[in-house]
Design an enzyme around this catalytic site. Structure first.
Site, short mmCIF file in Angstrom:
data_model
loop_
_atom_site.label_atom_id
_atom_site.label_comp_id
_atom_site.label_asym_id
_atom_site.label_seq_id
_atom_site.Cartn_x
_atom_site.Cartn_y
_atom_site.Cartn_z
N HIS A 159 16.33 -38.19 1.40
CA HIS A 159 14.97 -38.15 2.97
C HIS A 159 14.27 -37.26 2.11
CE1 HIS A 159 18.23 -39.28 5.91
NE2 HIS A 159 18.83 -38.46 5.28
N GLU A 169 10.02 -15.56 -6.86
CA GLU A 169 9.13 -14.34 -6.95
C GLU A 169 9.14 -13.10 -8.19
OE1 GLU A 169 11.39 -11.54 -2.95
OE2 GLU A 169 12.74 -12.06 -4.46
N ASN A 178 -2.91 2.19 5.33
CA ASN A 178 -1.83 0.94 5.05
C ASN A 178 -1.76 0.46 6.58
OD1 ASN A 178 -0.17 -0.05 4.70
ND2 ASN A 178 1.46 0.90 4.70
N GLY A 179 -2.19 -0.59 6.86
CA GLY A 179 -2.09 -0.98 7.73
C GLY A 179 -3.14 -2.49 7.91
N TRP A 226 -3.17 -2.78 -1.86
CA TRP A 226 -2.90 -4.47 -1.62
C TRP A 226 -3.72 -4.95 -0.69
CZ3 TRP A 226 -0.43 -8.40 1.24
CH2 TRP A 226 -0.18 -9.06 0.83
N GLU A 272 18.45 -18.46 -1.39
CA GLU A 272 17.45 -16.56 -2.38
C GLU A 272 18.15 -16.93 -3.14
OE1 GLU A 272 17.66 -12.80 -2.79
OE2 GLU A 272 17.34 -14.43 -1.37
N LYS A 321 14.69 -15.55 -5.15
CA LYS A 321 14.75 -14.71 -7.17
C LYS A 321 13.89 -15.27 -7.66
CE LYS A 321 16.07 -11.01 -5.01
NZ LYS A 321 15.68 -12.09 -3.97
N ARG A 373 5.64 -1.06 -4.60
CA ARG A 373 5.30 -1.56 -3.21
C ARG A 373 4.29 -2.40 -3.49
NH1 ARG A 373 6.34 1.67 0.97
NH2 ARG A 373 5.01 0.89 2.72
N LYS A 413 7.47 -4.41 -1.25
CA LYS A 413 8.12 -4.15 -1.81
C LYS A 413 8.22 -4.22 0.72
CE LYS A 413 12.66 -3.10 -1.94
NZ LYS A 413 13.79 -4.17 -2.38
N CYS A 447 1.39 -1.59 0.31
CA CYS A 447 0.03 -0.03 0.37
C CYS A 447 0.59 0.91 0.05
CB CYS A 447 -0.97 0.38 1.63
SG CYS A 447 -2.13 -0.89 1.03
#
Length: 608
Positions: free
Chosen positions: A504, A488, A101-102, A75, A481, A485, A27, A603, A2
């Site tokens: 396993h 995402e 926002n929240g 968002w 990581e 990436k 964001r 973000k 947001c």
């Protein structure tokens, strides 16, 4: 997640708000809206989809006259993306407008109370509760109404508020969600983040929890929740305004990948002086450092993966036990925090909600917290006992690259500092470590020159449905990581596994054509990883290996090999991650994905 922008001054508000919101697209959002006061009433426009839809709807803001307004990119959390659920929300008479926002955690109980009082709700959101509460408590004094509402809501919020019969001001409030205000000669601004208003002013104020701000055309007033006026000192933002632009690159992510040599060099140069390490921000005496018995690292996402690398580095170099926790788990698992525990909170934005909550839980238990953040004045920076900044500059793409690299370098230097004081690193070892650190920027430059080869390979793999990353030790942290990436930004299903765990369960997923990326940069584990490559190859996997440039033997086993330059074994993540970032980027481009704004992601994750 947001974005909020507001403006009041002597210029038209709508174009400024749209411009500011465009700087906050990173964001993450699925709808957008604006409320502008035209001198007699508050006009509201909303649109589902990208900001461009709202721009077209309002002719770039030209159709909305007025010198004050608030805007929002949403968002979705409560309720699907729709006009009804988009912000701003407004009361029945259209005289109060709110952007938020929240998350309001007790909104269901509040909503029931407001319905019982005769209020009707148009949306599925938690935010609409706020505007009806404001309507209920407003008796002509905005500050009083806002104060009454804040005392009744639970959760996190950054708010922009307009009252039609208070045309000389707009209001801002925050608790646990980021919000700044700024001022220039033409007016005053609200924003969720600096890039939104950097074009207009470098003079900003960071709003603290449960502070109320009234912005007028030529001044800003700050109040406590009890309506007592307070004074605040402004902060001057020293970012280069061009740093928040694409600078000719197709995407922010590619630009930020190419900024990593400078980011790493800047982070190192601020702490390596005359071949010695200076880490004054740590703020611990030698005795306090020697008294550290355990380290807890708390973080989310890529910052968590940086922490995983730090675990191997710190435990290997200086033999202090390290626990790395996903912050959302740490805050709820009732961790054991004994005397001698050092807490490290890592966050690019400094506003990550779960990391901030974990930090606060640690401080409640009497622990000192070291924050590693990129944003000066952010909540984690302000609430940590001490802070080390990564100085990566503004990072706009949702998928972090340069901030992650800066975090790694800070963590290396922290490990070296602790080891030096504790007598685990002598003069010769220190010199060798610093020499290898100072080589990293040039080595990253060399890796970036391989972009055509990596792009070619990514184009060959663009149809892959599943990709597995495997590695051991630090290579496992690198794999985590690299996998994140890829998933995402390309939406390819990707998982990272400790290579020794293949037998396993994981190896049951490997079949003809399965792609496996094997990371093998650690000499003592190299042959073990070769064995794992042989195992997956025997089951039909196509293997891309990533290793150091003296390990040519791997070519006998892997289908394709990418090499990184030689460096200290503890620093290989800083180099190995570069080709993995480029591979993910070109996979996403090849699939036609929105690289900078991947679906469903934000973000700065400022809600649980």
């Amino acid at each position: 997640m947001c974005g909020i922008v507001g403006y009041i001054g002597n210029k038209r508000a709508a174009p400024i708000i749209l411009d500011g919101l465009s700087k906050l697209e990173y964001r993450g959002y699925d709808s957008a809206g604006m409320a502008v006061f035209d001198g007699s009433r508050i006009n509201i426009k909303k649109a589902v989809g990208r900001l461009k839809v709202l721009e077209n709807l309002t002719c770039g803001g030209a159709s909305m006259t007025g010198m004050s307004g608030i805007g929002h990119t949403r968002w979705a959390t409560h309720g699907t993306p729709s006009k009804e659920n988009s912000h701003p929300h407004f009361n029945k008479t259209g005289t109060i407008a709110v952007v938020h926002n929240g998350i309001i955690e007790n909104y269901i109980a509040l909503k029931r109370k407001m319905i019982a009082k005769g209020y009707e709700f148009r949306s599925e959101t938690d935010t609409e509760v706020l505007v009806h509460l404001l309507d209920y408590y407003y008796k002509g004094n905005p500050l009083e109404a806002i104060s009454n509402v804040l005392s009744r809501v639970e959760g996190s919020y950054a708010l922009g508020i307009m009252f039609a019969d208070c045309p000389d001001g707009i209001f801002a409030v925050r608790k646990d969600s980021p919000l700044i205000v700024g001022q220039n000669e033409s007016g005053c601004f609200i924003a969720s983040d600096v890039p939104a208003i950097l074009k207009y002013t470098r003079t900003v104020y960071y709003v603290n929890n449960q502070e109320i701000v009234k912005l007028c055309k030529d001044h800003i007033h700050f109040y406590t929740i009890d309506e007592e006026e307070i004074s605040k000192e402004p902060v001057t933002i020293d970012w280069d305004a061009d740093a928040a632009g694409k600078d000719g690159y197709e995407h922010f992510m590619l630009k930020e990948i190419y900024e990593q040599p400078k980011t790493v060099a800047d982070t190192l140069s601020s702490h390596i002086k005359d071949n010695d390490l200076v880490l004054d921000e740590l703020g611990l005496s030698d005795e306090e450092i020697k008294g550290i018995r355990k380290i807890h690292i708390i973080a989310c996402g890529s910052a968590y993966h940086a922490g995983m690398t730090a675990k191997y580095v710190i435990e290997g170099l200086i033999r202090i036990p390290v626990e790395v926790d996903v912050a959302s788990e740490f805050r709820y698992r009732n961790p054991i925090l004994d005397e001698g525990v050092m807490i490290i909170a890592i966050s690019q934005s400094g506003e990550t909600a779960d990391t901030l909550a974990a930090l606060r839980e640690s401080k409640k238990r009497g622990c000192n917290v070291l924050g590693i953040v990129n944003v000066v004045g952010s909540s984690i920076a302000r609430e940590s006992d001490r802070v080390i900044y990564t100085w990566a500059g503004p990072e706009i793409a949702v998928a972090t690259t340069k901030a992650y690299s800066a975090q790694l370098v800070v963590l290396y230097m922290l490990a070296i500092k602790l080891g030096r004081v504790r007598g685990m690193i002598d003069d010769i070892m220190l010199s060798d470590l610093l020499t290898d650190l100072k080589k990293l920027p040039d080595q990253i430059e060399l890796l970036l020159e391989q972009k055509e080869r990596i792009q070619c390979f990514a184009n060959r793999c663009v149809s892959a449905k599943n990709i597995f990353f495997i590695g051991r030790g630090i290579d496992y942290a690198i794999s985590l990581e690299g996998s994140l990436k890829l998933k995402e930004i390309s939406y390819v299903h990707s998982e990272a596994y400790a290579a020794g765990e293949l037998k396993h369960g994981t190896i049951s997923l490997v079949e003809d054509g399965t792609m496996v990326i094997a990371v093998s940069t650690q000499p003592e584990l190299f042959q073990k990883t070769i064995s794992n490559i042989v195992e997956v190859k025997a089951r039909g996997a196509f293997v891309l290996a990533l290793t150091c440039d003296n390990n040519k033997e791997i070519e006998k086993t892997a289908d394709c090999v990418l090499y990184i330059p030689q460096t200290n074994n503890y620093f290989t993540n800083s180099l190995a991650i570069i080709p993995l970032q480029l591979f993910s980027y070109y996979m996403a481009v090849g699939k036609g994905c929105d690289v900078d704004k991947p679906r469903n992601l934000a973000k700065s994750v400022t809600v649980e």
